[in-house]
Write a protein that holds these residues in place. Structure first.
Motif, mmCIF file in Angstrom:
data_model
loop_
_atom_site.group_PDB
_atom_site.id
_atom_site.type_symbol
_atom_site.label_atom_id
_atom_site.label_comp_id
_atom_site.label_asym_id
_atom_site.label_seq_id
_atom_site.Cartn_x
_atom_site.Cartn_y
_atom_site.Cartn_z
ATOM 1 N N VAL A 21 0.654 -1.100 0.046
ATOM 2 C CA VAL A 21 0.135 0.045 -0.059
ATOM 3 C C VAL A 21 0.891 1.194 0.173
ATOM 4 C CG1 VAL A 21 -1.755 1.055 1.283
ATOM 5 C CG2 VAL A 21 -1.719 -1.236 1.246
ATOM 6 N N LEU A 187 -4.033 -6.001 -4.893
ATOM 7 C CA LEU A 187 -5.482 -6.141 -5.292
ATOM 8 C C LEU A 187 -6.132 -6.866 -3.956
ATOM 9 C CD1 LEU A 187 -7.097 -4.956 -7.762
ATOM 10 C CD2 LEU A 187 -6.871 -7.177 -8.658
ATOM 11 N N ILE A 190 -6.387 -4.636 -0.882
ATOM 12 C CA ILE A 190 -7.193 -3.665 -0.998
ATOM 13 C C ILE A 190 -8.477 -3.972 -0.056
ATOM 14 C CG2 ILE A 190 -8.839 -2.154 -2.434
ATOM 15 C CD1 ILE A 190 -6.533 -2.012 -4.288
ATOM 16 N N THR A 193 -9.048 -2.745 3.064
ATOM 17 C CA THR A 193 -9.407 -1.101 3.404
ATOM 18 C C THR A 193 -10.999 -1.161 3.096
ATOM 19 O OG1 THR A 193 -8.827 -0.859 1.247
ATOM 20 C CG2 THR A 193 -7.479 -0.171 2.987
ATOM 21 N N ALA A 194 -11.617 -1.875 1.922
ATOM 22 C CA ALA A 194 -12.752 -1.585 1.836
ATOM 23 C C ALA A 194 -13.785 -1.933 2.938
ATOM 24 C CB ALA A 194 -13.274 -2.463 0.529
ATOM 25 N N ILE B 171 -8.489 1.434 -10.735
ATOM 26 C CA ILE B 171 -7.436 0.634 -10.342
ATOM 27 C C ILE B 171 -6.116 1.108 -10.635
ATOM 28 C CG2 ILE B 171 -7.430 -0.800 -12.342
ATOM 29 C CD1 ILE B 171 -7.420 -2.937 -9.488
ATOM 30 N N MET B 174 -4.478 3.297 -8.052
ATOM 31 C CA MET B 174 -4.379 2.765 -6.741
ATOM 32 C C MET B 174 -3.165 1.705 -6.836
ATOM 33 S SD MET B 174 -7.962 1.680 -5.364
ATOM 34 C CE MET B 174 -8.694 0.688 -6.498
#
Lengths: 195, 200
Positions: A21, A187, A190, A193-194, B171, B174
């Motif tokens: 991240v 990916l 992530i 976090t969501a 994406i 990110m």
């Protein structure tokens, strides 16, 4: 306070993972993650250096820089502390604790000039400052960051070990495919976090 | 003129990001928009040139035992100067770049160049080499940021290119997008290089 520390640790280790991240430990993570065993050793080395680096820089920051109102010398002071400490450790593992060199000392030069250590130390200084009460947060953040790096590098090594058996297009062999793998792992991260 | 050759070398054959694979962390972070990429690229270029020249000037006076520490100290001083200048004159940019401005200190390129090149060559040559590698870094950042911003935001330098109906692939801005762009960029460079070798 324990709850705050635990949440902070979880945040830094997983949600704001150093490698996937915040991009901070990329260079060593990519170059050293060829197999799981050496990656694990590298991860432990990073945790060790991060712990002592944040300890030492906190002391320098609180009792020296803040006292003299020389906060603008943060960059210089921190990097000197980190480099000096890592060189000292490397010398120790070469001369006194020779058995530790292949599992620990070998990785130290890579840890020195990379964004992970200095990055975490600077983040600590910005977020937690020099308040005595925040010392525990400082240490917790650094340890969690180290553990996050450990998880990241071992994950990456595991994937790369499997990939070696496959037929990769010539242009992608080595670092490029490692980056694509990192993209997929990022990916997945992530998902932490969501909401 | 060999100086032009050196400059082109730094941008293509020895591009720090796509060939030497150095300075990845800032490249990944800052390439979310072309403005940020140019900002950090120029800042790194300035630090690279200044530290290369100073370290080259001092190369005969620094004792070997404290070579690394002194080089790092010089680099850190220039980074602090650049950081303070950025905070004063470009506060928005400084805020967007965040922690990666002070992290120029540990940008592998700078330490590598200083330790290996500047300690062996004259100030003028170090200046040219520093400019070459710095421009290569800047070029790499701009290329990465161009694709990431275009695909991930639909804009270039803030101007919406595809119109309002365009739904960008978020994406790309990110972290996964960063890794993807860098990985594909490295692969393209490797492919072009090997094809060049085949033709020789």
């Amino acid at each position: 306070m324990i709850r705050d520390l635990a949440l902070l640790a979880l945040g830094t280790a997983l949600i704001n993972n150093l490698v996937f991240v915040q991009f901070l430990g990329i260079s060593p993570a990519l170059n050293m993650s060829k197999n799981v065993k050496s990656s694990a050793q590298m991860g432990v080395a990073v945790i060790f250096v991060l712990f002592f680096a944040s300890l030492l820089t906190w002391v320098v920051n609180t009792y020296f820089l803040a006292y003299l109102r020389w906060e603008f010398l943060e960059n210089v002071a921190f990097i000197l502390v980190v480099v000096a400490f890592v060189q000292f450790c490397e010398m120790l593992t070469r001369k006194k604790f020779k058995s530790l060199y292949p599992i620990f000392g070998r990785y130290l030069p890579f840890i020195m000039a990379n964004c992970a250590i200095l990055g975490i130390v600077l983040i600590n200084s910005r977020e937690f400052g020099v308040l005595r009460e925040n010392f525990a947060y400082n240490i917790a953040n650094s340890l969690a960051a180290g553990i996050g790096f450990f998880i990241a590098i071992v994950l990456l090594a595991g994937v790369r070990e499997r990939l070696e058996l496959k037929n990769i297009p010539k242009a992608f062999r080595g670092i490029p495919i490692a980056l694509i793998s990192a993209a997929l792992i990022a990916l997945a991260f992530i998902g932490f976090t969501a909401g | 003129m060999t100086y032009i050759r050196t400059l082109l070398n730094g941008i293509f054959e020895e591009n720090p990001v796509f060939v030497l694979v150095l300075g990845l962390a800032p490249a990944l972070f800052v390439s979310t928009s072309v403005v940020n990429a140019v900002g950090l690229g120029v800042a790194t270029l300035i630090v690279l040139i200044c530290s290369n020249v100073v370290i080259s000037l001092l190369r005969k006076f620094i004792p070997n035992k404290i070579r690394l520490l002194s080089q790092v100290a010089i680099i850190a001083c220039f980074v602090t100067i650049v950081q303070i200048l950025l905070n004063t004159y470009f506060p928005d940019l400084a805020r967007d770049l965040g922690i990666f401005v002070p992290l120029i200190v540990v940008n592998g390129i700078i330490v590598y160049e200083a330790a290996i090149f500047a300690t062996e060559h004259s100030p003028l040559e170090s200046f040219i080499k520093g400019a070459a590698i710095g421009l290569g870094f800047l070029a790499a950042l701009i290329v990465m940021a161009f694709f990431r911003e275009l695909l991930g935001n639909g804009t270039i330098l803030g101007f919406a290119v595809f119109g309002e109906r365009f739904d960008p692939a978020s994406i790309m801005i990110m972290p996964p997008g960063a890794f993807l762009t860098l990985g594909i960029g490295l692969a393209i460079f490797a492919a072009v290089k090997s094809r060049g070798k085949e033709n020789e």
